[in-house]
Design an enzyme around this catalytic site. Structure first.
Site, PDB file in Angstrom:
ATOM      1  CD  GLU A 223      33.736  49.295  29.139  1.00 10.64           C
ATOM      2  OE1 GLU A 223      33.491  48.784  28.030  1.00 10.64           O
ATOM      3  OE2 GLU A 223      33.420  50.460  29.443  1.00 10.64           O
ATOM      4  N   GLY A 224      37.826  44.832  30.653  1.00 17.21           N
ATOM      5  CA  GLY A 224      38.632  43.741  30.116  1.00 17.21           C
ATOM      6  C   GLY A 224      39.765  44.170  29.228  1.00 17.21           C
ATOM      7  CB  THR A 225      40.832  47.362  27.736  1.00 18.69           C
ATOM      8  OG1 THR A 225      40.795  48.249  28.865  1.00 18.69           O
ATOM      9  CG2 THR A 225      39.510  47.437  26.980  1.00 18.69           C
ATOM     10  CG  LEU A 226      43.758  48.160  31.646  1.00 13.22           C
ATOM     11  CD1 LEU A 226      43.765  49.051  32.885  1.00 13.22           C
ATOM     12  CD2 LEU A 226      44.899  48.563  30.700  1.00 13.22           C
ATOM     13  N   GLY A 227      43.028  43.537  31.730  1.00 13.78           N
ATOM     14  CA  GLY A 227      43.163  42.211  32.304  1.00 13.78           C
ATOM     15  C   GLY A 227      41.793  41.599  32.535  1.00 13.78           C
ATOM     16  CB  VAL A 228      40.641  38.224  32.813  1.00  9.81           C
ATOM     17  CG1 VAL A 228      39.313  37.500  33.041  1.00  9.81           C
ATOM     18  CG2 VAL A 228      41.037  38.206  31.355  1.00  9.81           C
ATOM     19  CB  ILE A 229      37.861  41.277  37.094  1.00  7.96           C
ATOM     20  CG1 ILE A 229      38.436  42.676  36.858  1.00  7.96           C
ATOM     21  CG2 ILE A 229      37.391  41.131  38.543  1.00  7.96           C
ATOM     22  CD1 ILE A 229      37.415  43.797  37.012  1.00  7.96           C
ATOM     23  CE1 TYR A 404      19.228  53.192  32.185  1.00  7.13           C
ATOM     24  CE2 TYR A 404      17.466  53.681  30.626  1.00  7.13           C
ATOM     25  CZ  TYR A 404      18.353  52.780  31.198  1.00  7.13           C
ATOM     26  OH  TYR A 404      18.361  51.480  30.772  1.00  7.13           O
TER      27      TYR A 404
END
Length: 494
Positions: A223-229, A404
């Protein structure tokens, strides 16, 4: 540069903003950097109840200080370098269709909007792999693949809400045919990502290898916490030659769960199994037009004529063994053709209604207890608010399925603070009941800021190990801070 910000932010307390604006503009173009309040609010917003509620009440959402729109991985790499040098947070944004507050920016910084990164790099029809930039949306990619008789076979509820391929993978997303074709985490074969302090990682060309731990799956779901895909290679499939639909009614939800268990443990592979409890089948009738209320199971099988004929026959036998009564094929066909109707304008839940979707996942042996516990706690403990609980099971695995399930409060408190407090108490009650009975926090919506507080009780020592990984890869804490239960950035806010 959009707007008048550079002229009004170059002196006094806004000096650093002016410096950053000029540095970023030199990388991505000044037209692709803005501090316009409307753009900043738009970049922060997603489909979470909190975000929709703040918009409904005219409240300002926690937003980045400016929005940056890169075009290439090289530009993303340079933006990350600048942000890391200044210890400024980066909040990646795809289509903004998430439901967990993943794009809210409680510490300000840069909203990194990937909507310009939409290239299809390659369609490898021989290996059945498509390589694309992370910002392309599902329908655009699917249309290009369909022209060649191919499909990504990933159709989430957010399909027409702007969801991007990078977002699919970053949040471990799922679509309506995941039971056969897998979730995004199963479909991604390789990715490219930019990590602090501004370096680009490309994982191995194939995911199934005995070459040490898998860096690919470390970034999947981060979710963007380690880097930007920034770029992905995804498995694709031929378009199916045939689709066949089945529908069954059951005495109760638990008989339907048993039917689903028998189907999956027999290692049959329908593309879709949807099991609705009585309350959710009423919503389905209202939104889609299915001519049945009660406990309803809808199934779709696809593939060759021979495969579909075999699967539908075998599934019918198992469903009837579990107490199911056939409702014919038309119910399923109506569901398939109207599967996006619940997401159409005016049909999705909206404030002032209060709502939340848990979607916890569990083993077959745990599902009945989870359903009972969550329904009881929502409708008993919050009876004074008229809280309602509905559920369906929409993604099935060899070992279990996911609920769900949603809560609804038709008339929540008028006071914003009281409303937010009630919303969080409902989440606390439902999630805690699910975890206590063997459920896992989330199947495919991700964690974001909304569910971060549950990561430690869910993972135990595993959360500490994840935090150590985060600290090692992102020592300044600039990557989407506050999400997945991680704390603030190391540096000051702008």
């Amino acid at each position: 540069m959009s707007g008048d910000w550079p002229q009004t932010s170059v002196t006094g307390s806004n000096y650093l903003k002016g410096v950053l604006a000029r540095e970023l503009g030199a990388v991505v173009g000044f037209d692709n950097v803005t501090d316009d309040p409307e753009a900043r609010q738009s970049a922060a917003a997603d489909w979470s109840w909190q975000s929709k509620f703040m918009t409904y009440r005219g409240l300002e959402q926690p937003a980045a200080d400016f929005v940056v729109r890169p075009r290439t991985t090289a530009e993303v790499e340079r933006v990350v370098q600048i942000a890391n040098d200044h210890v400024i947070p980066i909040v990646p944004r795809g289509g903004g269709s998430g439901t967990q507050g993943g794009t809210l920016a409680p510490y300000g910084g840069i909203a990194l909007d990937l909507s310009r990164m939409t290239d299809i790099v390659e369609i490898d029809a021989e290996s059945l792999i498509v390589t694309c930039q992370a910002g392309i949306d599902g329908p655009t990619l699917e249309a290009a693949l369909n022209e060649q008789g191919l499909t990504l076979a990933h159709y989430p509820g957010s399909y027409h809400l702007g969801a991007s391929i990078g977002g699919f993978v970053a949040a471990r997303g799922s679509g309506v045919v995941s039971t056969k074709y897998g979730k995004a985490e199963n479909q991604v074969l390789q990715l490219e990502a930019v990590l602090p302090p501004g370096r680009t990682l490309t994982t191995l060309r194939v995911p199934s290898h005995a070459a040490g731990p898998d860096l690919l799956q470390t970034l999947v779901g981060s979710e963007g916490t380690l880097g930007v895909i920034t770029q992905l290679a995804m498995r694709i499939d031929p378009l199916p030659a045939r689709r066949e639909f089945l529908a069954f009614s059951f005495p109760d939800i638990f008989a339907g769960m048993e039917a689903g268990r028998l189907i999956m443990t027999s290692r049959l592979r329908p593309a879709t199994i949807r099991l609705y409890d009585e309350a959710d089948s009423v919503k389905l009738q209202e939104w889609v037009g299915t001519p049945f209320t009660g406990t309803l199971m809808v199934i779709m099988c696809d593939g060759s004529d021979e495969l579909v004929a075999y699967e539908t026959r075998a599934i019918t036998e198992l469903a009837e063994k579990a107490g199911g009564t056939s409702q014919g094929s038309e119910v399923g066909r109506i569901w398939w053709e109207g599967k996006y109707e619940p997401y159409a304008k005016g049909k999705l839940p909206q404030p002032p209604l209060m709502y939340g979707t848990f979607d916890q996942v569990a083993r077959f042996s745990d599902l009945p207890a989870i359903y009972r516990a969550k329904k009881e706690v929502i409708e008993r403990e919050f009876r004074e608010y008229g809280a309602r609980y509905t559920a369906h099971l929409s993604h099935w695995y060899d070992w279990g399925s996911m609920l769900y399930d949603r809560f609804y409060v038709d008339a929540p408190p008028e006071d914003p603070e009281e409303a937010m407090e009630l919303h969080d108490r409902l989440w606390d009650a439902g999630i805690t009941a699910g975890l206590a009975n063997g459920g896992v926090l989330n199947d495919h919506h991700g964690v974001g800021i909304k569910l971060g507080r549950f990561m430690r009780p869910q993972l135990g020592v595993g959360f500490e190990l994840l935090r150590e990984l985060k600290d090692a890869w992102d020592p300044n804490g600039i990557m989407n801070p506050g999400k997945l239960g991680f704390g603030p950035p190391r540096g000051p806010r702008l």
